[in-house]
Design an enzyme around this catalytic site. Structure first.
Site, PDB file in Angstrom:
ATOM      1  N   GLU A  19       7.033   0.704  16.490  1.00 17.79           N
ATOM      2  CA  GLU A  19       8.136   1.268  15.713  1.00 17.79           C
ATOM      3  C   GLU A  19       8.244   2.755  16.036  1.00 17.79           C
ATOM      4  O   GLU A  19       7.235   3.393  16.347  1.00 17.79           O
ATOM      5  CB  GLU A  19       7.880   1.080  14.211  1.00 17.79           C
ATOM      6  CG  GLU A  19       7.850  -0.383  13.798  1.00 17.79           C
ATOM      7  CD  GLU A  19       7.520  -0.630  12.341  1.00 17.79           C
ATOM      8  OE1 GLU A  19       8.001  -1.619  11.784  1.00 17.79           O
ATOM      9  OE2 GLU A  19       6.751   0.158  11.749  1.00 17.79           O
TER      10      GLU A  19
ATOM     11  N   ASN B 106       0.808  -1.230   0.000  1.00 15.09           N
ATOM     12  CA  ASN B 106       0.000   0.000   0.000  1.00 15.09           C
ATOM     13  C   ASN B 106       0.840   1.278   0.000  1.00 15.09           C
ATOM     14  O   ASN B 106       0.485   2.255  -0.646  1.00 15.09           O
ATOM     15  CB  ASN B 106      -1.004  -0.006   1.158  1.00 15.09           C
ATOM     16  CG  ASN B 106      -0.337  -0.033   2.504  1.00 15.09           C
ATOM     17  OD1 ASN B 106       0.724  -0.622   2.674  1.00 15.09           O
ATOM     18  ND2 ASN B 106      -0.943   0.608   3.472  1.00 15.09           N
TER      19      ASN B 106
ATOM     20  N   GLU C 289       3.340  -5.417  12.359  1.00 14.77           N
ATOM     21  CA  GLU C 289       2.474  -4.241  12.170  1.00 14.77           C
ATOM     22  C   GLU C 289       1.350  -4.670  11.239  1.00 14.77           C
ATOM     23  O   GLU C 289       1.585  -4.883  10.047  1.00 14.77           O
ATOM     24  CB  GLU C 289       3.274  -3.094  11.526  1.00 14.77           C
ATOM     25  CG  GLU C 289       4.364  -2.518  12.395  1.00 14.77           C
ATOM     26  CD  GLU C 289       3.819  -1.727  13.584  1.00 14.77           C
ATOM     27  OE1 GLU C 289       2.637  -1.338  13.565  1.00 14.77           O
ATOM     28  OE2 GLU C 289       4.584  -1.528  14.537  1.00 14.77           O
TER      29      GLU C 289
HETATM   30  P1  NAD Z   1       0.093  -9.440   3.093  1.00 13.05           P
HETATM   31  O1  NAD Z   1       0.128  -9.967   4.480  1.00 13.05           O
HETATM   32  O2  NAD Z   1      -0.651 -10.200   2.069  1.00 13.05           O
HETATM   33  O3  NAD Z   1       1.567  -9.266   2.515  1.00 13.05           O
HETATM   34  C1  NAD Z   1       2.532  -8.473   3.158  1.00 13.05           C
HETATM   35  C2  NAD Z   1       3.910  -8.994   2.789  1.00 13.05           C
HETATM   36  O4  NAD Z   1       4.052 -10.300   3.318  1.00 13.05           O
HETATM   37  C3  NAD Z   1       4.153  -9.104   1.298  1.00 13.05           C
HETATM   38  O5  NAD Z   1       5.508  -8.777   1.033  1.00 13.05           O
HETATM   39  C4  NAD Z   1       3.914 -10.582   1.036  1.00 13.05           C
HETATM   40  O6  NAD Z   1       4.587 -11.078  -0.088  1.00 13.05           O
HETATM   41  C5  NAD Z   1       4.459 -11.189   2.302  1.00 13.05           C
HETATM   42  N1  NAD Z   1       3.928 -12.523   2.607  1.00 13.05           N
HETATM   43  C6  NAD Z   1       2.720 -13.046   2.258  1.00 13.05           C
HETATM   44  N2  NAD Z   1       2.618 -14.313   2.700  1.00 13.05           N
HETATM   45  C7  NAD Z   1       3.775 -14.598   3.354  1.00 13.05           C
HETATM   46  C8  NAD Z   1       4.275 -15.744   4.028  1.00 13.05           C
HETATM   47  N3  NAD Z   1       3.551 -16.857   4.109  1.00 13.05           N
HETATM   48  N4  NAD Z   1       5.494 -15.688   4.587  1.00 13.05           N
HETATM   49  C9  NAD Z   1       6.236 -14.544   4.508  1.00 13.05           C
HETATM   50  N5  NAD Z   1       5.827 -13.440   3.865  1.00 13.05           N
HETATM   51  C10 NAD Z   1       4.602 -13.453   3.296  1.00 13.05           C
HETATM   52  O7  NAD Z   1      -0.443  -7.945   3.224  1.00 13.05           O
HETATM   53  P2  NAD Z   1      -0.729  -6.945   2.040  1.00 13.05           P
HETATM   54  O8  NAD Z   1      -2.006  -7.363   1.385  1.00 13.05           O
HETATM   55  O9  NAD Z   1       0.495  -6.762   1.220  1.00 13.05           O
HETATM   56  O10 NAD Z   1      -0.946  -5.578   2.835  1.00 13.05           O
HETATM   57  C11 NAD Z   1      -2.139  -5.188   3.365  1.00 13.05           C
HETATM   58  C12 NAD Z   1      -2.164  -5.423   4.859  1.00 13.05           C
HETATM   59  O11 NAD Z   1      -1.090  -4.736   5.484  1.00 13.05           O
HETATM   60  C13 NAD Z   1      -3.414  -4.851   5.504  1.00 13.05           C
HETATM   61  O12 NAD Z   1      -3.881  -5.759   6.468  1.00 13.05           O
HETATM   62  C14 NAD Z   1      -2.916  -3.580   6.156  1.00 13.05           C
HETATM   63  O13 NAD Z   1      -3.697  -3.113   7.227  1.00 13.05           O
HETATM   64  C15 NAD Z   1      -1.565  -3.998   6.601  1.00 13.05           C
HETATM   65  N6  NAD Z   1      -0.720  -2.828   6.870  1.00 13.05           N
HETATM   66  C16 NAD Z   1      -0.379  -2.542   8.158  1.00 13.05           C
HETATM   67  C17 NAD Z   1       0.393  -1.414   8.430  1.00 13.05           C
HETATM   68  C18 NAD Z   1       0.795  -1.059   9.833  1.00 13.05           C
HETATM   69  O14 NAD Z   1       1.730  -0.276   9.982  1.00 13.05           O
HETATM   70  N7  NAD Z   1       0.161  -1.577  10.860  1.00 13.05           N
HETATM   71  C19 NAD Z   1       0.820  -0.613   7.381  1.00 13.05           C
HETATM   72  C20 NAD Z   1       0.445  -0.937   6.080  1.00 13.05           C
HETATM   73  C21 NAD Z   1      -0.314  -2.060   5.833  1.00 13.05           C
END
Ligand code: NAD
Length: 487
Positions: free
Chosen positions: A468, A155, A253
């Site tokens: 963080e 995002n 996070e």
């Molecule tokens: P996601 O969990 O699908 O992916 C995040 C990252 O994890 C990507 O790089 C992905 O390739 C990797 N990943 C996926 N499966 C994995 C696995 N089994 N092992 C290791 N790595 C893996 O999330 P997304 O769809 O990319 O992002 C959206 C989510 O992120 C939302 O839930 C959003 O709220 C959250 N988010 C949180 C914050 C925060 O600071 N709290 C900030 C931004 C986004």
């Protein structure tokens, strides 16, 4: 960058070198729905090579002084800033966000991340205490953890990736970063600046690929003692399981289901435009976005009318349109997921006041297969509904009325998440009282998303583990040791 019509081919960056991969994944331009880039589909072998490089670079990098490391971070910030426009164009094309957002938020913040940690790393102190009756002096020292595994979402691609890389290397670690496979381009562009900034080979390694392949290989690697992850809660669960046998240090996070609580004495002139932004900025694809708006009954009808009018003015347009407030969503699958929530709300008897299925989206022909949707407001919805409980992570927000402070606190806290909340009231006592009782890592009152990078950032409950910020990131990326000296 690739010539017009040609696919952009990314390569992994390991030990200071760009390396091709055996297989590649398609990456789409969200505003057209067309493949425009190929991302390495890395796995165990590439992670193994990155671990070798990071291990080799660790002794040299960790033994530099914080001042020497800070100079490198500052140079990197300057180089990123010089490439701001190019990076903003690339981020907007890769992610679907407006160019304005990439220019004014994403890339400036990536620059600031390096500058901020270059400065903050110079100001940490450790503790010392005496035990005279036993002739002892106790003190603490901090040392870098080793190889840091960094995993980031799609995002805010470069913004969130650099929010991890900067504190990790400032503290003396070497890193292996795995950006989201959906948005890898700006991380690859960052690699091109590292040598000029004076980052030694092996200090920052970037391995591209999917979560199940590259991500899991990184998380499972026994020589990576620490994982900093930003992403969704289900992925965090998997990462926690894979890390458990190695007792890794984890920072998680995660998502949110963030409430805005609007009391009858709120200044609606400020509250409405800010709540529009907090609901729909970056297509609603910010973990801090508001998705449940609780409005006190006496002002509910007025608020709703003005909020819907303002939502209709939140223009959806192609990312390069300077008048667009919102661009395209990240992927076809995500667009379908977001739409499915709206259908489920309708099936449960909720009302859609504007946006998806109610208003019409006008886009140029070339962009009609892009992943666009209108900002959508849902009302007459129950607190138990999936739209009020689950993170949608799109331009969809629910508005519901409430009577009393006590009631709204109970309802706002009635979700599994606890990331961010906003409170609108001109009663100072109430603002403090409500902020304290909200189960949320961050509370903004009479504003939204004003960040002070020194202070802790993160969520409670299913929104994450750890925080963080200047001190919190330093604590996470270092090990503390207590030493006792008897004299
Ligand atoms: P996601 O969990 O699908 O992916 C995040 C990252 O994890 C990507 O790089 C992905 O390739 C990797 N990943 C996926 N499966 C994995 C696995 N089994 N092992 C290791 N790595 C893996 O999330 P997304 O769809 O990319 O992002 C959206 C989510 O992120 C939302 O839930 C959003 O709220 C959250 N988010 C949180 C914050 C925060 O600071 N709290 C900030 C931004 C986004």
């Amino acid at each position: 960058m690739a010539a017009p019509g040609e696919l952009l081919m990314l390569e992994n960056f390991i030990d200071g070198k760009f390396l091709p991969c055996d297989s590649y994944i398609d990456s789409y331009d969200p505003s057209t729905g067309k493949v425009y880039c190929k991302v390495p589909n890395s796995g165990k072998d590439e992670i193994e090579a990155a671990v070798r490089a990071a291990r080799g670079a660790f002794p040299g990098w960790s033994s530099r002084s914080p001042q020497e490391r800070a100079q490198v971070l500052s140079r990197l910030a300057d180089l990123l800033e010089q490439s701001l426009e190019e990076l903003a164009q690339a981020e907007s094309k890769d992610q679907g966000k407006t160019l304005t957002m990439a220019r004014t938020v994403d890339i400036p913040r990536a620059v600031q991340n390096f500058r901020f940690f270059a400065s903050s790393v110079l100001h940490h102190t450790t503790e010392c205490t005496q035990m005279d009756q036993l002739g002892c002096l106790h003190y603490t020292v901090r040392t870098p953890v080793g190889i840091a595994g960094l995993i980031s979402p799609w995002n805010l691609p470069l913004y969130l990736l650099t929010w991890k890389i900067a504190p990790a290397i400032a503290a003396g670690n070497t890193v292996i970063a795995k950006p989201s496979e959906l948005t890898s381009v700006t991380a690859w562009m960052l690699c091109k600046l590292l040598d000029k900034a004076g980052v030694p080979p092996g200090v920052i390694n970037i391995v591209f690929g999917t979560g199940p392949r590259a991500g899991e290989a990184l998380v499972s690697h026994p020589e990576v003692p620490l994982i900093s992850f930003t992403g969704s809660q289900p992925t965090a669960e998997r990462i926690t399981q894979l890390s458990a046998p190695h007792c890794k240090k984890l920072s998680l996070e995660l998502g949110g289901k963030n409430p805005a609580i609007i009391f009858e004495d709120a200044n609606l002139e400020e509250c409405i435009p800010t709540t529009i932004r907090s609901s729909f900025a970056n297509q609603g694809e910010i973990c801090l976005c508001t998705s449940r708006i609780f409005v006190q009954k006496s002002i509910y009808s007025e608020f709703l009318k003005r909020f819907v009018e303002a939502t209709r003015k939140w223009k959806v347009g192609i990312p390069s349109d300077p008048s667009a407030c919102m661009g395209a969503l990240i992927s076809k699958a995500h667009l379908e997921k977001v739409r499915s929530y709206i259908k489920r709300a309708q099936a449960e008897g909720a009302r859609i006041l504007c946006g998806e299925g109610v208003d019409k989206l006008n886009l140029p022909l070339r962009h009609q297969a892009g992943y666009f949707m209108l900002p959508t407001v849902i009302t007459d919805i129950k607190d138990e509904s999936c739209c009020m409980q689950e993170e949608i992570f799109g331009p969809v927000t629910c508005v519901v009325p409430f009577d009393s402070e006590e009631e709204v606190l109970r309802r706002a806290n009635n979700v599994k998440y606890g990331l961010a909340a906003t409170v609108w009231s001109s009663d100072v006592g109430r603002v403090h009282r409500v902020a304290k009782k909200l189960q949320s890592g961050l509370v903004w009152t009479n504003c939204w998303l004003i960040r002070e990078l020194n202070l802790p950032f993160g969520g409670m409950k299913s929104s994450g583990v750890g925080r963080e910020g200047a001190k919190d990131s330093y604590d996470f990326f270092t090990e503390i040791k207590t030493i006792t000296v008897k004299h």
